[in-house]
Enzyme design. Structure first.
Site, mmCIF file in Angstrom:
data_model
loop_
_atom_site.group_PDB
_atom_site.id
_atom_site.type_symbol
_atom_site.label_atom_id
_atom_site.label_comp_id
_atom_site.label_asym_id
_atom_site.label_seq_id
_atom_site.Cartn_x
_atom_site.Cartn_y
_atom_site.Cartn_z
ATOM 1 N N GLY A 57 0.788 -1.226 0.000
ATOM 2 C CA GLY A 57 0.000 0.000 0.000
ATOM 3 C C GLY A 57 0.820 1.276 0.000
ATOM 4 O O GLY A 57 0.284 2.364 0.199
ATOM 5 N N GLN A 58 2.136 1.142 -0.228
ATOM 6 C CA GLN A 58 2.961 2.361 -0.237
ATOM 7 C C GLN A 58 2.672 3.180 -1.489
ATOM 8 O O GLN A 58 2.669 2.645 -2.608
ATOM 9 C CB GLN A 58 4.458 2.000 -0.187
ATOM 10 C CG GLN A 58 5.361 3.227 -0.043
ATOM 11 C CD GLN A 58 6.840 2.871 0.119
ATOM 12 O OE1 GLN A 58 7.238 1.709 0.002
ATOM 13 N NE2 GLN A 58 7.649 3.892 0.370
ATOM 14 N N VAL A 111 3.774 6.840 -1.439
ATOM 15 C CA VAL A 111 4.847 7.840 -1.492
ATOM 16 C C VAL A 111 6.150 7.111 -1.163
ATOM 17 O O VAL A 111 6.281 6.511 -0.082
ATOM 18 C CB VAL A 111 4.601 8.984 -0.491
ATOM 19 C CG1 VAL A 111 5.785 9.939 -0.464
ATOM 20 C CG2 VAL A 111 3.316 9.747 -0.856
ATOM 21 N N HIS A 120 7.941 6.496 5.491
ATOM 22 C CA HIS A 120 7.170 7.297 6.456
ATOM 23 C C HIS A 120 6.399 6.384 7.385
ATOM 24 O O HIS A 120 5.858 5.356 6.973
ATOM 25 C CB HIS A 120 6.225 8.268 5.754
ATOM 26 C CG HIS A 120 5.374 7.624 4.695
ATOM 27 N ND1 HIS A 120 5.849 7.326 3.442
ATOM 28 C CD2 HIS A 120 4.092 7.197 4.722
ATOM 29 C CE1 HIS A 120 4.894 6.758 2.733
ATOM 30 N NE2 HIS A 120 3.811 6.656 3.488
ATOM 31 N N HIS A 125 3.154 6.191 9.663
ATOM 32 C CA HIS A 125 1.873 6.826 9.984
ATOM 33 C C HIS A 125 1.647 6.724 11.491
ATOM 34 O O HIS A 125 1.806 5.647 12.069
ATOM 35 C CB HIS A 125 0.713 6.088 9.293
ATOM 36 C CG HIS A 125 0.721 6.151 7.797
ATOM 37 N ND1 HIS A 125 -0.049 7.045 7.090
ATOM 38 C CD2 HIS A 125 1.385 5.421 6.867
ATOM 39 C CE1 HIS A 125 0.137 6.859 5.791
ATOM 40 N NE2 HIS A 125 1.001 5.869 5.630
HETATM 41 P P1 AMP Z 1 1.382 5.528 1.967
HETATM 42 O O1 AMP Z 1 0.201 4.894 1.295
HETATM 43 O O2 AMP Z 1 1.787 4.822 3.227
HETATM 44 O O3 AMP Z 1 2.544 5.723 0.990
HETATM 45 O O4 AMP Z 1 0.878 6.948 2.451
HETATM 46 C C1 AMP Z 1 1.212 8.151 1.855
HETATM 47 C C2 AMP Z 1 0.548 9.215 2.688
HETATM 48 O O5 AMP Z 1 1.130 10.461 2.376
HETATM 49 C C3 AMP Z 1 -0.963 9.350 2.440
HETATM 50 O O6 AMP Z 1 -1.661 9.170 3.674
HETATM 51 C C4 AMP Z 1 -1.104 10.764 1.893
HETATM 52 O O7 AMP Z 1 -2.296 11.399 2.307
HETATM 53 C C5 AMP Z 1 0.134 11.436 2.438
HETATM 54 N N1 AMP Z 1 0.617 12.572 1.670
HETATM 55 C C6 AMP Z 1 0.860 12.630 0.345
HETATM 56 N N2 AMP Z 1 1.327 13.844 0.004
HETATM 57 C C7 AMP Z 1 1.403 14.575 1.146
HETATM 58 C C8 AMP Z 1 1.801 15.907 1.461
HETATM 59 N N3 AMP Z 1 2.220 16.741 0.519
HETATM 60 N N4 AMP Z 1 1.725 16.306 2.751
HETATM 61 C C9 AMP Z 1 1.282 15.478 3.711
HETATM 62 N N5 AMP Z 1 0.889 14.207 3.477
HETATM 63 C C10 AMP Z 1 0.945 13.756 2.220
#
Ligand code: AMP
Ligand code: ZN
Length: 137
Positions: A92-93, A95, A99, A101
């Site tokens: 589910g990544q 970005v 990071h 959560h």
């Molecule tokens: P993941 O699915 O674990 O890669 O989660 C990526 C997370 O990054 C999601 O919850 C998005 O809402 C969050 N996200 C993406 N772009 C930004 C941003 N510019 N600032 C803050 N959160 C972000």
């Protein structure tokens, strides 16, 4: 390389910052799963767990733990906290800058991981443990 979290860590992109240190930064998720959902990231880019410096990973967890404590002790109603990290597309990544959560939880908030537990035998569990154990470096 165009990485939104590197842009945030470099202060070239907007974020609602909760914590900023040498190794780690924490800021609010723009699409929160619950109120107060935030992300803890290493300031040095790592795409996933494979290229994450373990010291950066330890620092990310320590800040996540500290923020979880702050959430529980602060004025926002927080009955529990989930820490969640997606490593890889299948996990589910979305970005590709590591990071963690940090998700504040309250009873009935509607957030949850979907999963159907199975009931493997001890023999099967031992076999799986052995396969994973032999892959440890
Ligand atoms: P993941 O699915 O674990 O890669 O989660 C990526 C997370 O990054 C999601 O919850 C998005 O809402 C969050 N996200 C993406 N772009 C930004 C941003 N510019 N600032 C803050 N959160 C972000
Ligand atoms: Zn990055």
């Amino acid at each position: 390389m165009n990485c939104i979290f590197c842009e945030i860590a470099g202060r070239r992109s907007d974020a609602s910052i909760v914590y900023e240190g040498d190794r780690v930064m924490a800021f609010m998720d723009i699409r929160p799963w619950t109120s107060g959902h935030l992300l803890v990231v290493p300031t040095r880019h790592a795409t996933g767990l494979a290229d994450l410096d373990p010291a950066d990973g330890a620092a990310v967890f320590a800040v996540g733990q500290r923020i979880a404590t702050a959430l529980r002790n602060g004025p926002m109603r927080t009955e529990g906290v989930n820490l969640f990290l997606a490593d890889g597309v299948a996990a589910g990544q979305e970005v590709f800058h590591v990071h963690l959560h940090v998700v504040p939880r309250t009873a009935g908030d509607g957030f949850g991981l979907r999963g159907v537990p199975s009931s493997p035998s001890r023999i099967a569990l031992d076999q799986t443990a052995g396969v994973i154990r032999s892959s440890l470096t």
